[in-house]
Enzyme design. Structure first.
Site, PDB file in Angstrom:
ATOM      1  N   SER A  68      -0.387 -11.894  22.577  1.00  0.00           N
ATOM      2  CA  SER A  68       1.432 -12.605  23.203  1.00  0.00           C
ATOM      3  C   SER A  68       2.108 -11.808  22.089  1.00  0.00           C
ATOM      4  CB  SER A  68       1.406 -13.519  22.955  1.00  0.00           C
ATOM      5  OG  SER A  68       0.320 -14.429  22.996  1.00  0.00           O
ATOM      6  N   HIS A  95       4.554 -26.582  28.931  1.00  0.00           N
ATOM      7  CA  HIS A  95       5.228 -26.826  27.984  1.00  0.00           C
ATOM      8  C   HIS A  95       6.217 -27.441  28.843  1.00  0.00           C
ATOM      9  CE1 HIS A  95       3.077 -23.200  26.309  1.00  0.00           C
ATOM     10  NE2 HIS A  95       3.858 -23.585  24.967  1.00  0.00           N
ATOM     11  N   CYS A 146       4.941 -19.695  25.905  1.00  0.00           N
ATOM     12  CA  CYS A 146       4.333 -19.910  27.021  1.00  0.00           C
ATOM     13  C   CYS A 146       3.935 -19.018  27.897  1.00  0.00           C
ATOM     14  CB  CYS A 146       5.201 -20.681  27.607  1.00  0.00           C
ATOM     15  SG  CYS A 146       5.106 -21.134  29.017  1.00  0.00           S
TER      16      CYS A 146
END
Lengths: 368, 630
Positions: free
Chosen positions: B323, B366, B379
């Site tokens: 991420s 989310h 997310c």
């Protein structure tokens, strides 16, 4: 006993001066050979000892010169027996150095009896051969007795082992027998036999003695082993060049590359520092001494004196030849000293004694 | 003829005078031969023999120059050179080698001396070149050898300057190690000799030309057993240059301590200069082992160790960024106007694309997310959408602009480039077209993407400093032994990215909330008084099987995710940028973030933040300070 004025009058100054000259050169060479960069402010004990022996030798030499050599003939056998006894003693109670039993420790001096034996043999042989040879010269049967006298010391010395001195005895014997008048055919026969016997003798040599002969024939075969001595000695002599590196400036000797540099290889030390000029001068002095000695032999009033002088000259000649020949790599390495130059009490004193007798022979020409 | 006949005549009586004459002639002939030999030796071949005499007594010895020292940025010594007493032997100087070896064994114990000598002989050792037979003698052994020198002809003690790494394994991958120059090196490199040290790894290798120095020579007179008597001539050696690094010893220690026993890497950069403040890689090794000549067994153990301790994971470890790569996606999307800060996507916990569902890490989803919350809560669905809107090539373009996918050209050898996939790359590599579904994994830092920790640190540094990419640097100055400066390394700007400052501001704000905001994934990196900005990452090692979720704890260690955390601080005038990866550490927020927290805490303890200044102004001040100090 009052000194005969004639002795002083006829004294042989030439031999004396040549001896003193050689002794001084020897002293220089010994100083150089024992010199170490680290201890240069005091004389090495070897040098001091050599000086003491040189003085003692001088006294002996003068005594021998005044001594009538003719009476030696009557002591010949007694001397021979004593010499042989001492020589035999070495094998029993001798002092060993470097794997060989060659010295008798007398406390103040380590006597090397083989030096004395050389002189004794010369006297005995001169005594034996003093008769004029028969017609046709000495034949084999005339040589039996001298040979019988020569062989025991040769064997005793060879078993020390000291091959060099044993060889020297045989060479002196041969020289004297030749001069005394050996039959030419007999001589040729002996030479032929010796040549044929050589391979047999090889068989009886000790391994280190064989090794020396092999490395003499080809020094490069084992440059760090047996050939090392010859190579290093040649390097020392050659690097001296025409004028030498200068007194105490030789590197081969000072840095210990030379073996036995105070005795057997002293010539290499000398030649490195004094060059071709020095070594030729030294050789010339020997040549003068030898020719003068031969002249004395010829002028001697009797055959005993002549043969005695010749034996002494032969000893000097052979020692010089073998020693320098080995230092320059043309002869195999055998332990033979350079007369009057090598360090060593026994060889120095006996050699000076012999030179005294040489003077004595010369003086007695004029004194009846 | 008649006269000659007389003494040959075997019938008459031989005449003594004639025989004497013959003997005299023979003797003089022999002496003439001896003279001829003397003439040959002393006149004809004196030159060669004199040369041999000199070769006998003169040895030319090389005096190796001591290698330069290495300091940290506060001039604390990291690497120096200390004398090591080694026994060496010139076998040619020993007349009886077996006896000498026997004596050696008496004083040093059995250490295969004969084998070492035989080995040296096999390696075409030049004659009279000393062979090292035992290194690092103890004081007792030195004394034993010195006092029994006469029994050990050819053996001598050589004092060799030897590399010493003061802090052992600290920064081992950066400092590297030295080794004896190999036969292959000798063939390639002029100026090196048998037995020389050469830098083999890390800065020791990268800065070899500066650290090495120039060896001198000494002519020495030796005697027949090889004892040295005096120096005849000398050419002095020039010691190697001393190197001051940008590393901070304390910070480096803190970083290695924080990493602890976990495999991973950490890089801390000064975002305003590109200076490397700390670079840690674990597992590690002790470079002192190499300085004395590493034993084959120890070398094999290091090479075969499955955890690869010799690998510098900070520049040679290529990991999927997970991420943390979303930072690239965010910048690219805003710059390419693929999204605006207010663009929202619905995250129901996954995205159906093609025939399969691409999941968000959060099962429950989310809801509607805009960019800020997408970064803060990481997310995945949001960034799938961003990836689809951008396409792989625009994403790759921005990743490349930000320095990913190519070496940073740091001064360390062996740096890996990593990989940023593109459609062109895929055609080249596989001969296939790019499938849009593959963009989805790239958008969240998975799939083909591979980065190094150093690249990620550089990435956050650019976000922190407004888009300037500095070349990472390890060296501040190089000085000679007398303190004269030989070379200064100024900050080198590799690229100035034309990024809209508001774009970076949006990303920075989001990163601040990752650490400090509600729902942020890296609360464990928070510091008191200082706003830390960061981004976590969790990089999958194996693709999860379709439709299955496996609890992290149930996976065997080697299949667990790599944990990432990248950060800079303080938010308003960034002074440090960090990237940290923990192999198989699981979630980045719980594995890497605490490590970064410790390093940041240490950093601000060492360098308390200056009063608030505007970033640009501060940058100027810092830069001028640096120039002034150089």
């Amino acid at each position: 006993m009052p000194i005969d004025r004639r002795i002083l009058y006829h004294f042989d100054w030439r031999v004396f001066v040549l001896t003193a000259l050689l002794g001084s050169i020897g002293l220089l060479a010994v100083i150089s050979a024992s010199y170490r960069a680290s201890v240069h402010n005091s004389l090495h004990p070897l040098v001091v000892r050599q000086l003491v022996w040189l003085c003692a030798g001088l006294v002996l030499m003068l005594s021998a010169a005044f001594f009538d050599y003719r009476s030696l003939g009557s002591y010949a056998y007694a001397l021979y027996c004593v010499g042989l006894l001492i020589q035999a003693l070495v094998l029993v109670g001798g002092h060993a150095r470097g794997g060989a039993r060659r010295w008798l420790n007398l406390g103040f001096i380590a006597l090397e009896p083989s030096e004395l034996t050389k002189l004794v043999l010369i006297i005995v042989l001169a005594h034996f051969l003093r008769e004029k040879p028969p017609t046709g010269g000495l034949k084999l049967r005339h040589l039996i007795a001298p040979t019988i006298f020569t062989l025991p010391p040769v064997f005793l010395i060879a078993s020390e082992p000291d091959l060099g001195s044993a060889l020297l005895l045989m060479l002196v014997f041969a020289t004297m027998v030749f001069a005394a008048g050996i039959n030419t055919r007999t001589l040729l026969a002996i030479i032929l036999t010796a040549a044929l016997a050589a391979p047999v003798a090889w068989h009886y040599l000790k391994p280190y003695q064989r090794q020396r002969i092999v490395s003499f024939l080809n020094p490069q075969s084992d440059p760090l082993g047996a050939g090392y001595h010859v190579i290093q000695s040649e390097i020392a002599v050659g690097s001296g060049g025409p004028w030498g590196k200068g007194f105490l400036k030789g590197t081969q000797g000072r840095l210990n590359f030379l073996p036995e540099q105070t005795t057997d290889f002293i010539f290499a030390v000398f030649a490195e520092e004094f060059g071709f000029a020095g070594s030729m001068s030294l050789l010339t002095i020997y040549a003068i001494l030898i020719s003068h000695g031969l002249w004395i032999a010829r002028q001697a009033r009797d055959r005993f004196g002549a043969l005695l002088a010749l034996g002494i000259v032969a000893t000097i000649f052979w020692q010089v030849t073998i020693n320098i020949g080995m230092a320059t790599g043309i002869l195999p390495v055998v332990g033979i000293t350079l007369p009057l130059v090598s360090y060593g009490g026994s060889s120095l004193i006996v050699m000076m004694l012999e030179l005294g007798l040489l003077i004595s022979v010369n003086i007695r020409r004029f004194i009846f | 003829m008649a006269r000659r006949r007389k003494w040959l005549d075997t019938r008459g009586v031989p005449r003594f005078e004639l025989r004497l004459k013959a003997l005299g002639i023979a003797m003089f002939a022999v002496l003439a031969c001896v003279s001829a030999r003397l003439y040959y030796l002393q006149i004809v071949s004196t030159k060669q023999l004199a040369e041999l005499a000199d070769r006998n007594r003169i040895r030319t010895l090389r005096v190796p120059a001591p290698r330069g020292l290495v300091f940290d940025r506060k001039h604390r010594t990291l690497v120096d050179t200390r004398p090591s007493f080694d026994a060496v032997m010139v076998p040619e100087d020993s007349t009886d080698l077996t006896a000498t070896i026997r004596n050696l064994e008496r004083y040093l114990g059995n250490d295969h001396f004969a084998d070492k000598l035989a080995e040296a002989q096999d390696e075409d050792r030049p004659a009279f070149e000393p062979v090292a037979i035992k290194e690092r003698l103890t004081w007792e052994q030195v004394v034993a050898l010195e006092t029994h020198q006469l029994e050990l002809p050819g053996v001598s003690i050589q004092v060799t300057p030897r590399r010493h790494y003061v802090y052992g394994s600290l920064a081992a991958h950066v400092l590297g190690y030295v080794g004896e120059v190999s036969k292959e090196d000798l063939a390639k490199l002029p100026g090196y000799h048998v037995g020389d040290e050469i830098g083999r790894f890390g800065l020791e290798r990268g800065l070899e030309g500066y650290l090495r120095g120039v060896s001198g020579g000494r002519q020495i007179e030796v005697d027949a057993v090889g004892r040295r008597l005096r120096v005849l001539g000398e050419v002095p050696e020039r010691p190697g240059y001393n190197v001051t690094l940008t590393l901070d010893l304390d910070l480096q220690q803190a970083a290695e301590q924080a990493l602890g026993n976990r495999a991973g890497a950490l890089v801390a950069l000064d975002p305003n200069t590109g200076e490397v403040l700390a670079m840690a890689s674990h597992p590690t090794f002790d470079p002192n082992q190499f300085a004395a000549g590493i034993s084959p067994a120890a070398w094999r153990a290091l090479i075969k160790d499955p955890s690869h301790p010799l690998e510098n994971r900070a520049i040679q470890g290529v990991y999927p960024p997970g991420s943390t790569f979303k930072l690239v996606g965010a910048i690219a999307a805003l710059e390419e106007k693929a999204v605006t800060p207010s663009t929202t996507f619905l995250c129901p916990g996954g995205l159906w694309y093609g025939n399969r569902e691409y999941r968000c890490w959060r099962k429950e989803g989310h809801g509607n997310v805009a960019l800020h919350r997408a970064i803060v809560q990481s997310c995945d669905v949001y960034f799938y959408q961003v990836g689809l809107r951008l396409g792989i090539d625009r994403l790759a373009h921005w990743a490349n602009l930000l320095g990913l996918g190519k070496p940073t050209e740091i001064q360390l050898p062996g740096e890996k480039a990593g990989l940023i996939p593109s459609s062109a790359w895929k055609r080249r590599r596989f001969g296939e077209r790019w499938y849009p579904a593959e963009t989805l994994s790239v958008a969240i830092g998975q799939g083909y993407v591979g980065v190094t920790a150093l690249q990620m640190a550089q990435l956050v540094a650019q976000i922190a400093n407004g888009g300037i990419r500095y070349r990472p640097q390890f060296v501040r100055t190089i000085e000679d032994n007398d303190g004269r400066v030989v070379k200064v390394f100024n900050p080198e700007i590799e690229a100035r990215l034309n990024i809209d400052p508001t774009v970076l501001e949006i990303v920075r704000n989001a990163m601040a909330d990752v650490v400090n905001g509600p729902g942020g994934t890296a609360h464990r990196a928070q510091l008191e008084h200082i706003v830390v900005c960061g981004k976590t990452g969790t990089a999958q090692v194996v693709k999860e099987a379709q439709g299955q979720r496996v609890k992290e704890e149930e996976l065997p260690e080697k299949f667990r995710d790599h944990g990432w955390f990248v950060a800079f601080a303080p938010k308003d005038n960034p002074q440090i940028a960090i990237a940290c990866v923990i192999e198989h550490g699981g979630h980045g927020g719980s594995s890497a973030a605490p490590v970064v927290h410790d390093v940041l805490a240490k950093f601000f303890e060492l360098y308390p933040p200056k009063p608030q200044l505007r970033a640009a102004k501060l940058q100027k001040v810092l830069a001028s300070e640096r120039y002034a100090s150089n």
